[in-house]
Design a protein around this motif. Structure first.
Motif, PDB file in Angstrom:
ATOM      1  N   UNK A   1       0.761  -1.199   0.076  1.00 49.58           N
ATOM      2  CA  UNK A   1      -0.096   0.058  -0.037  1.00 49.58           C
ATOM      3  C   UNK A   1       0.879   1.130   0.163  1.00 49.58           C
ATOM      4  N   UNK A   2       0.388   2.395  -0.721  1.00 51.12           N
ATOM      5  CA  UNK A   2       1.038   3.665  -0.670  1.00 51.12           C
ATOM      6  C   UNK A   2       1.473   4.180   0.572  1.00 51.12           C
ATOM      7  N   UNK A   3       0.809   3.813   1.830  1.00 50.70           N
ATOM      8  CA  UNK A   3       1.013   4.322   3.084  1.00 50.70           C
ATOM      9  C   UNK A   3       1.954   3.354   4.017  1.00 50.70           C
ATOM     10  N   UNK A   4       2.195   2.093   3.368  1.00 53.78           N
ATOM     11  CA  UNK A   4       2.703   1.214   4.439  1.00 53.78           C
ATOM     12  C   UNK A   4       3.887   1.430   4.975  1.00 53.78           C
ATOM     13  N   UNK A   5       4.634   2.446   4.310  1.00 55.59           N
ATOM     14  CA  UNK A   5       6.184   2.577   4.907  1.00 55.59           C
ATOM     15  C   UNK A   5       6.422   3.774   5.863  1.00 55.59           C
TER      16      UNK A   5
ATOM     17  N   UNK B   1      -2.440   9.623   9.232  1.00 58.61           N
ATOM     18  CA  UNK B   1      -3.680  10.522   9.944  1.00 58.61           C
ATOM     19  C   UNK B   1      -5.105  10.041   9.421  1.00 58.61           C
ATOM     20  N   UNK B   2      -6.081  10.344   9.929  1.00 57.83           N
ATOM     21  CA  UNK B   2      -7.300  10.082   9.365  1.00 57.83           C
ATOM     22  C   UNK B   2      -7.593  10.657   7.961  1.00 57.83           C
ATOM     23  N   UNK B   3      -6.869  12.148   7.985  1.00 61.88           N
ATOM     24  CA  UNK B   3      -6.984  12.681   6.750  1.00 61.88           C
ATOM     25  C   UNK B   3      -6.150  11.813   5.547  1.00 61.88           C
ATOM     26  N   UNK B   4      -5.103  11.114   5.794  1.00 62.18           N
ATOM     27  CA  UNK B   4      -4.414  10.321   4.932  1.00 62.18           C
ATOM     28  C   UNK B   4      -5.341   9.287   4.428  1.00 62.18           C
ATOM     29  N   UNK B   5      -6.172   8.899   4.804  1.00 61.38           N
ATOM     30  CA  UNK B   5      -7.188   7.838   4.464  1.00 61.38           C
ATOM     31  C   UNK B   5      -8.389   8.323   3.644  1.00 61.38           C
TER      32      UNK B   5
ATOM     33  N   UNK C   1      -8.610  -1.122   6.993  1.00 60.00           N
ATOM     34  CA  UNK C   1      -9.368  -1.110   8.056  1.00 60.00           C
ATOM     35  C   UNK C   1      -8.782  -0.462   9.294  1.00 60.00           C
ATOM     36  N   UNK C   2      -9.415   0.248   9.915  1.00 61.98           N
ATOM     37  CA  UNK C   2      -8.981   1.001  11.170  1.00 61.98           C
ATOM     38  C   UNK C   2      -9.560   0.040  12.234  1.00 61.98           C
TER      39      UNK C   2
END
Length: 296
Positions: free
Chosen positions: A175-179, A184-188, A224-225
């Motif tokens: 995933x693009x955010x995995x690293x 933040x919630x905004x990133x999602x 999923x959060x």
């Protein structure tokens, strides 16, 4: 006013949902004339008209709309009471605990079950797994449930708070955010999130048990959060990243407010004691054990 019979109420509710006597009779497995007579008797008992019936259609009166809402809840409560009564009076009485797979605050349950077995009022504990734990309480399929607040609706339940957890977002390692060290919630924003029976709104896949969650995330269908303790369930192709601005979740033990079961009371007491010891600093562990020697 005479007491309302549950059979008459069930018949009315089916007509009120279908707004058609023929279809309602077919669903109930009875002929239409006795169904019509049962609804008429119910109207006489209540002294109000519940349905407006013409040759073309059936509609609810304001009184009928009120009984549809209130009667549905009342009949569900009766059915739940029957299930719990039969379970309590059965040859092998037991305590049913509903929970999501892995939803015990990071492994709290084994210690709880071990301590509970030593209680004089203990019953064998059976697990009801799935994402409909609250519904299992409501319909009598469970005596207690482990739920996460504020995700779950706790209205009408007695609760004991157990563990407060921060949240993480679970995603594929590609995933693009995995690293990221955190997101933040905004990133999602724009990410597909799951739907559950308790939260059916949204455009994500509907999930009803934990294996589905991890499988759908691995397939790239969603993220999923989840509470931090769910990291224990991660597959090798998944990762979890902290979400500091996501509100913390609280694992609670919940049960019907009206319950008077001694076995359930013992389970609540033991669960609270085990959680308190788990949450306490190591220096406080010994005094906590001394106050509950029967749980050692």
């Amino acid at each position: 006013m005479d007491l309302v019979e549950t059979r008459e109420l069930a018949y009315f509710l089916e007509v009120a949902r279908e707004l058609h006597f023929g279809r309602a009779a077919e669903r109930l497995g009875i002929a239409q004339p006795p169904l019509s007579r049962a609804v008429a008797r119910l109207e006489r008992r209540l002294g109000v008209r519940l349905l407006e019936r013409t040759s073309r259609r059936v509609t609810l009166t304001p009184a009928g709309e009120a009984l549809l809402a209130e009667g549905t809840a009342a009949l569900a409560a009766v059915e739940a009471a029957v299930r719990r009564t039969r379970r309590a009076g059965g040859a092998q009485a037991r305590l049913l605990l509903a929970m999501k797979p892995g939803g015990d605050g990071g492994g709290l349950l084994p210690d709880v079950l071990a301590a509970y077995e030593r209680e004089p009022d203990a019953l064998p504990v059976e697990m009801v797994f799935g994402y409909g734990a609250r519904q299992a309480l409501d319909d009598g399929r469970a005596d207690a449930a482990l739920l996460y607040a504020p995700r779950a609706d706790l209205t009408g339940l007695a609760v004991e708070e157990l563990v407060v957890e921060p949240q993480v977002v679970v995603m594929p390692r590609t995933h693009r955010l995995a690293d990221r060290r955190e997101v933040s919630m905004a990133d999602l924003d724009g990410e597909v999130l799951p739907r559950t029976p308790a939260r059916p709104d949204g455009d994500g896949p509907m999930v009803t048990e934990g294996g589905q969650v991890m499988q759908l995330i691995a397939l790239g269908r969603m993220v999923a959060v989840l509470p931090h303790s769910y990291r224990r369930l991660l597959r090798e192709d998944l990762t979890a990243v902290p979400v500091p601005d996501a509100p913390p979740t609280t694992l609670v033990l919940a049960w019907p407010e009206e319950s008077r079961s001694r076995a359930l009371a013992a389970f609540v007491r033991v669960t609270a004691a085990v959680a308190a010891r788990r949450n306490a600093p190591s220096s406080a562990a010994a005094p906590a054990l001394q106050t509950a020697p029967d749980l050692r």
